[in-house]
Design a protein around this motif. Sequence first.
Motif, PDB file in Angstrom:
ATOM      1  N   VAL A 205       0.833  -1.196   0.000  1.00  0.00           N
ATOM      2  CA  VAL A 205       0.000   0.000   0.000  1.00  0.00           C
ATOM      3  C   VAL A 205       0.872   1.252   0.000  1.00  0.00           C
ATOM      4  O   VAL A 205       0.495   2.298  -0.558  1.00  0.00           O
ATOM      5  N   ALA A 206       2.054   1.167   0.624  1.00  0.00           N
ATOM      6  CA  ALA A 206       2.959   2.316   0.582  1.00  0.00           C
ATOM      7  C   ALA A 206       3.482   2.539  -0.828  1.00  0.00           C
ATOM      8  O   ALA A 206       3.624   3.682  -1.288  1.00  0.00           O
ATOM      9  N   ALA A 207       3.789   1.450  -1.554  1.00  0.00           N
ATOM     10  CA  ALA A 207       4.255   1.594  -2.931  1.00  0.00           C
ATOM     11  C   ALA A 207       3.161   2.116  -3.850  1.00  0.00           C
ATOM     12  O   ALA A 207       3.450   2.810  -4.838  1.00  0.00           O
ATOM     13  N   ALA A 208       1.916   1.816  -3.528  1.00  0.00           N
ATOM     14  CA  ALA A 208       0.804   2.279  -4.352  1.00  0.00           C
ATOM     15  C   ALA A 208       0.356   3.688  -4.012  1.00  0.00           C
ATOM     16  O   ALA A 208      -0.634   4.178  -4.594  1.00  0.00           O
ATOM     17  N   ASP A 209       1.052   4.361  -3.113  1.00  0.00           N
ATOM     18  CA  ASP A 209       0.685   5.719  -2.685  1.00  0.00           C
ATOM     19  C   ASP A 209      -0.775   5.788  -2.243  1.00  0.00           C
ATOM     20  O   ASP A 209      -1.524   6.704  -2.590  1.00  0.00           O
ATOM     21  N   ALA A 210      -1.180   4.768  -1.449  1.00  0.00           N
ATOM     22  CA  ALA A 210      -2.564   4.735  -0.976  1.00  0.00           C
ATOM     23  C   ALA A 210      -2.770   5.786   0.098  1.00  0.00           C
ATOM     24  O   ALA A 210      -1.838   6.300   0.716  1.00  0.00           O
ATOM     25  N   GLY A 211      -4.038   6.103   0.352  1.00  0.00           N
ATOM     26  CA  GLY A 211      -4.374   7.107   1.345  1.00  0.00           C
ATOM     27  C   GLY A 211      -4.334   6.557   2.758  1.00  0.00           C
ATOM     28  O   GLY A 211      -4.000   5.390   3.013  1.00  0.00           O
ATOM     29  N   GLU A 212      -4.695   7.452   3.698  1.00  0.00           N
ATOM     30  CA  GLU A 212      -4.629   7.084   5.114  1.00  0.00           C
ATOM     31  C   GLU A 212      -5.591   5.955   5.447  1.00  0.00           C
ATOM     32  O   GLU A 212      -5.276   5.077   6.257  1.00  0.00           O
ATOM     33  N   HIS A 213      -6.753   5.962   4.836  1.00  0.00           N
ATOM     34  CA  HIS A 213      -7.732   4.908   5.126  1.00  0.00           C
ATOM     35  C   HIS A 213      -7.219   3.541   4.676  1.00  0.00           C
ATOM     36  O   HIS A 213      -7.411   2.532   5.368  1.00  0.00           O
ATOM     37  N   THR A 214      -6.557   3.493   3.486  1.00  0.00           N
ATOM     38  CA  THR A 214      -6.046   2.219   2.986  1.00  0.00           C
ATOM     39  C   THR A 214      -4.908   1.702   3.851  1.00  0.00           C
ATOM     40  O   THR A 214      -4.823   0.506   4.141  1.00  0.00           O
ATOM     41  N   ILE A 215      -4.013   2.608   4.269  1.00  0.00           N
ATOM     42  CA  ILE A 215      -2.911   2.185   5.141  1.00  0.00           C
ATOM     43  C   ILE A 215      -3.458   1.653   6.467  1.00  0.00           C
ATOM     44  O   ILE A 215      -2.981   0.631   6.995  1.00  0.00           O
ATOM     45  N   THR A 216      -4.458   2.333   7.008  1.00  0.00           N
ATOM     46  CA  THR A 216      -5.064   1.856   8.257  1.00  0.00           C
ATOM     47  C   THR A 216      -5.711   0.494   8.075  1.00  0.00           C
ATOM     48  O   THR A 216      -5.591  -0.395   8.925  1.00  0.00           O
ATOM     49  N   ALA A 217      -6.392   0.322   6.905  1.00  0.00           N
ATOM     50  CA  ALA A 217      -6.989  -0.976   6.631  1.00  0.00           C
ATOM     51  C   ALA A 217      -5.930  -2.060   6.507  1.00  0.00           C
ATOM     52  O   ALA A 217      -6.124  -3.200   6.964  1.00  0.00           O
ATOM     53  N   ALA A 218      -4.769  -1.733   5.911  1.00  0.00           N
ATOM     54  CA  ALA A 218      -3.688  -2.715   5.796  1.00  0.00           C
ATOM     55  C   ALA A 218      -3.189  -3.119   7.176  1.00  0.00           C
ATOM     56  O   ALA A 218      -2.914  -4.302   7.433  1.00  0.00           O
ATOM     57  N   LEU A 219      -3.044  -2.139   8.083  1.00  0.00           N
ATOM     58  CA  LEU A 219      -2.631  -2.466   9.449  1.00  0.00           C
ATOM     59  C   LEU A 219      -3.619  -3.411  10.123  1.00  0.00           C
ATOM     60  O   LEU A 219      -3.233  -4.393  10.774  1.00  0.00           O
ATOM     61  N   LEU A 220      -4.899  -3.144   9.950  1.00  0.00           N
ATOM     62  CA  LEU A 220      -5.915  -3.973  10.611  1.00  0.00           C
ATOM     63  C   LEU A 220      -5.988  -5.360   9.993  1.00  0.00           C
ATOM     64  O   LEU A 220      -6.194  -6.351  10.710  1.00  0.00           O
ATOM     65  N   VAL A 221      -5.824  -5.447   8.652  1.00  0.00           N
ATOM     66  CA  VAL A 221      -5.823  -6.769   8.018  1.00  0.00           C
ATOM     67  C   VAL A 221      -4.617  -7.576   8.486  1.00  0.00           C
ATOM     68  O   VAL A 221      -4.712  -8.788   8.751  1.00  0.00           O
ATOM     69  N   THR A 222      -3.481  -6.913   8.602  1.00  0.00           N
ATOM     70  CA  THR A 222      -2.291  -7.599   9.127  1.00  0.00           C
ATOM     71  C   THR A 222      -2.536  -8.082  10.551  1.00  0.00           C
ATOM     72  O   THR A 222      -2.141  -9.201  10.921  1.00  0.00           O
ATOM     73  N   ALA A 223      -3.181  -7.237  11.373  1.00  0.00           N
ATOM     74  CA  ALA A 223      -3.500  -7.653  12.735  1.00  0.00           C
ATOM     75  C   ALA A 223      -4.452  -8.843  12.745  1.00  0.00           C
ATOM     76  O   ALA A 223      -4.311  -9.758  13.580  1.00  0.00           O
ATOM     77  N   ALA A 224      -5.401  -8.861  11.802  1.00  0.00           N
ATOM     78  CA  ALA A 224      -6.319 -10.008  11.724  1.00  0.00           C
ATOM     79  C   ALA A 224      -5.563 -11.282  11.348  1.00  0.00           C
ATOM     80  O   ALA A 224      -5.809 -12.362  11.905  1.00  0.00           O
ATOM     81  N   PHE A 225      -4.645 -11.167  10.376  1.00  0.00           N
ATOM     82  CA  PHE A 225      -3.842 -12.329   9.995  1.00  0.00           C
ATOM     83  C   PHE A 225      -3.031 -12.840  11.186  1.00  0.00           C
ATOM     84  O   PHE A 225      -2.975 -14.048  11.454  1.00  0.00           O
ATOM     85  N   ASP A 226      -2.392 -11.922  11.911  1.00  0.00           N
ATOM     86  CA  ASP A 226      -1.611 -12.331  13.079  1.00  0.00           C
ATOM     87  C   ASP A 226      -2.490 -12.983  14.139  1.00  0.00           C
ATOM     88  O   ASP A 226      -2.059 -13.924  14.831  1.00  0.00           O
ATOM     89  N   THR A 227      -3.697 -12.468  14.281  1.00  0.00           N
ATOM     90  CA  THR A 227      -4.604 -13.057  15.271  1.00  0.00           C
ATOM     91  C   THR A 227      -4.947 -14.495  14.924  1.00  0.00           C
ATOM     92  O   THR A 227      -4.952 -15.388  15.792  1.00  0.00           O
ATOM     93  N   VAL A 228      -5.219 -14.745  13.648  1.00  0.00           N
ATOM     94  CA  VAL A 228      -5.527 -16.110  13.217  1.00  0.00           C
ATOM     95  C   VAL A 228      -4.332 -17.030  13.463  1.00  0.00           C
ATOM     96  O   VAL A 228      -4.474 -18.157  13.968  1.00  0.00           O
ATOM     97  N   VAL A 229      -3.139 -16.541  13.131  1.00  0.00           N
ATOM     98  CA  VAL A 229      -1.945 -17.362  13.327  1.00  0.00           C
ATOM     99  C   VAL A 229      -1.734 -17.648  14.811  1.00  0.00           C
ATOM    100  O   VAL A 229      -1.431 -18.777  15.218  1.00  0.00           O
ATOM    101  N   ALA A 230      -1.884 -16.608  15.643  1.00  0.00           N
ATOM    102  CA  ALA A 230      -1.654 -16.786  17.084  1.00  0.00           C
ATOM    103  C   ALA A 230      -2.639 -17.766  17.697  1.00  0.00           C
ATOM    104  O   ALA A 230      -2.309 -18.453  18.679  1.00  0.00           O
TER     105      ALA A 230
END
Length: 833
Positions: A205-230
């Motif tokens: 998302v950083a390479a795609a020059d996404a906005g603040e909402h997209t970056i925040t969504a990427a953080l939350l999706v990453t947190a969801a992935f980590d939660t599933v793994v944990a």
Amino acid sequence: MPRGVTGTTLAGMTNIPPPAEELRLLDHELRQLDARRSQLLVRRAWLLGVLQAAAVPAAPAPRGRRPEAGAPGVQNVLLVLGGVLLTVAAVAFTLVSWGHLGITGRALVLGAVTAAALAVPVPLLARGLRSTAESVAGLGLALTALDAYVLHEVAFPEVDGTAYAAAATALLAVLWGAYGISSGALRLPLPAATAAAQLPLLLWVAAADAGEHTITAALLVTAAFDTVVALRVSARSVRVVASVGAYGAGALGALAAGLLSWDAAGPSAAARAAALLLLAAAVATAASWAGSERGAAPWLALTGGLLTVAAAGGVLRAALPGAWTVPACLAVGVALLAARSERLPTAVRRGLRWASGAVQALAVVWALPLVTVVVLGPAAWAARVWSGAPADAREAAVAAGSWPTGTETGPLVLAAVAAVLVLSSRGAPYRAWALGGAAAAAWTAVLAVPATLELPYAAALSAEGVLVAAALASAVYASVSRAGRAPEAERAGGEGGASSPGGGRVPFLLALPRGAAVLAATATAVATSVHLAVLALAAETPTLVVLAVLTVLFATAGVLLGDEPRAITAAASLAYAAALACAAGGSLGLAPHHTALLVLAVPVAAALLAARLGDGTPGRAVEVTGAAAALPAVGLAVQDPPVLALVLALCGVIAAGTAVRPDRRWAGHAAAALFVLAAWVRLASWEVGAPEAYTLPVTVPALVVGFVRRRRDGRASSWTAYGPGLSVTLVPSLLAAWGDPHWLRPLLLGAGALAVTLVGVRHRLRAPIVIGGGVLVLVALHELAPYIAQVAGALPRWVPPALAGLLLLALGATYEQRLRDARRVRDVLGRMN
């Protein structure tokens, strides 16, 4: 019979053998016994020596020093250092020496080294060298990252670095994960793959020059992935890495979403931010649900509930007026309490209840400025008494401040919190605390309504007066109803509500423990009455009317209530009566010292009422209130000494009347003190300067009391009986005599001291002898002081030091003589022993 028994031992027996022969035989046997004993003692000493020699252990062999580091620790240090050094060497080779080789050589070297580093751990594991295998595997993983960097520099230099990093980290995460699964026993690759998996989405998302909402969504999706793994992976190292990533990415994502919601300029932006907050809430709640058996589950549910309220609040803030945002958020927070389904785990339900309570607490905090202004604002009228009636209730509340903007819905918020506390605490162990908080919230809400709606000033006073009357009526009703209930009904209704005999619910107050309902209602009435009395100080007529009504209301309630509430209401009634007397004096135009005489009616009434009530709690409360009511009377009369003397004398009369009661004899001391103070004030108003005029009225009663005490108790000391009375007059008179140039005072004081001394000698009383004799000596010294000074001036200057030296020598000689006598006594006693 033993050998050696003679005829003298047993009468009638013949001596066989003769005594001389038998004596010889005994001596021989004793010599043999002594010889045998000597042999046995020698043998015993030898045996002891043998045993002691056998018990002494051999000298310990010298031991080597204990190693400071264990073998596993040394091994791990060596392996870690080796792996680090190899990684550094690989990095240096890649960055520095890369240009010396051709493209084929570069590929061969890196490929060979990487393949070897990844292949060697397998045979090492087969040989049981796990630590060495882990070190080499770590080197291999580092080399794969270097391979990815070199590949970009050589083959894809035109590709954007951030995009390439996103693809590379994703590929490395997959490869490392596959390598860890295939190797089976290696523990490092899987946590490394989990750590690498944190970066691809954010880098993309950083390479795609996404906005603040997209970056925040990427953080939350990453947190969801980590939660599933944990939650799904069994390896502890992987779960630790995934948990750290989930908490870190989730916290950053939730914070960013909250900031976006706060900065949202319109409904559309608020809705997008709310969607992100709901995503964060879903992740937290799902983690709480899936890991409900873990300790963090309630806290995750709490976080999910708060994020849900924040999401709804952001949208409501953009759509509603500012004053309605908090009530809307409170409604969402209260709705969390509906999550009581048995399908939800207990930890999730508990966390959602916590979230609802936190939202309610925050709503109350938001309303605190309004509560502060409404409750404490009218106190400013105490400095502006009768300055004029305000236009409305809001102006009366902000007598010395400003109205907090945007808090028009504060009473609604407080009322809602009170209702929720009452309804949600049924059967809970904290029921009493919840009901107390609900009562406080409801009380402040009712007080804030007139000012919030800007009702007329008279309407605000009337509303608070009705609230006082209603609270007192509730206290009386609860007291009467409580008295008529059976003990079984009392015990049944003490927790979580109660049922009436007809099967219906009894009033709210009766759901409290025994006596608490009456005291709570009485306390509410007192608090409201104080606020009403202060609010009425703005104008003269409201002040008089309010104080009169409050006096009557609390007096009436005191007649109907039990002991403890009666003490409160009686004290409040007397306090308002004293305030009414002060206000009436001001309204009639009386001078302050004349108003003081009017206020004294309250202590008189209190003394009469206390005598009727007896020595219980109400009686003591009435007495204390009456005594406190006398203080304003004294304060009002200070400016006029004659009237002040009269007020003090009247207070002494009241105390003396109280002392007539057998259980209040101690009040006689207070009455005596008040009479003495009244006499002193009167003497001061007459400009009497002689100290005897002030001290003799104290000395005579004190001596009489001491004489009576000595008559009743022969063991009482003269210092206790007569010391205070004699000192009160003689000491101030002595101080005055030393500064008096005339002869009359010293003469009279000396005569009085001589008389006291003679009386003490006659009756063998130590206190009169010491006090009278001391005063007599000091008076004589005062009279002879000029002559002593004249003689001292005529003497040479060496005489005083010489006299002092002689005195010291005499004392030293006496001391030495006593020591010598003590030594003589000691020596005599020593010779006697």
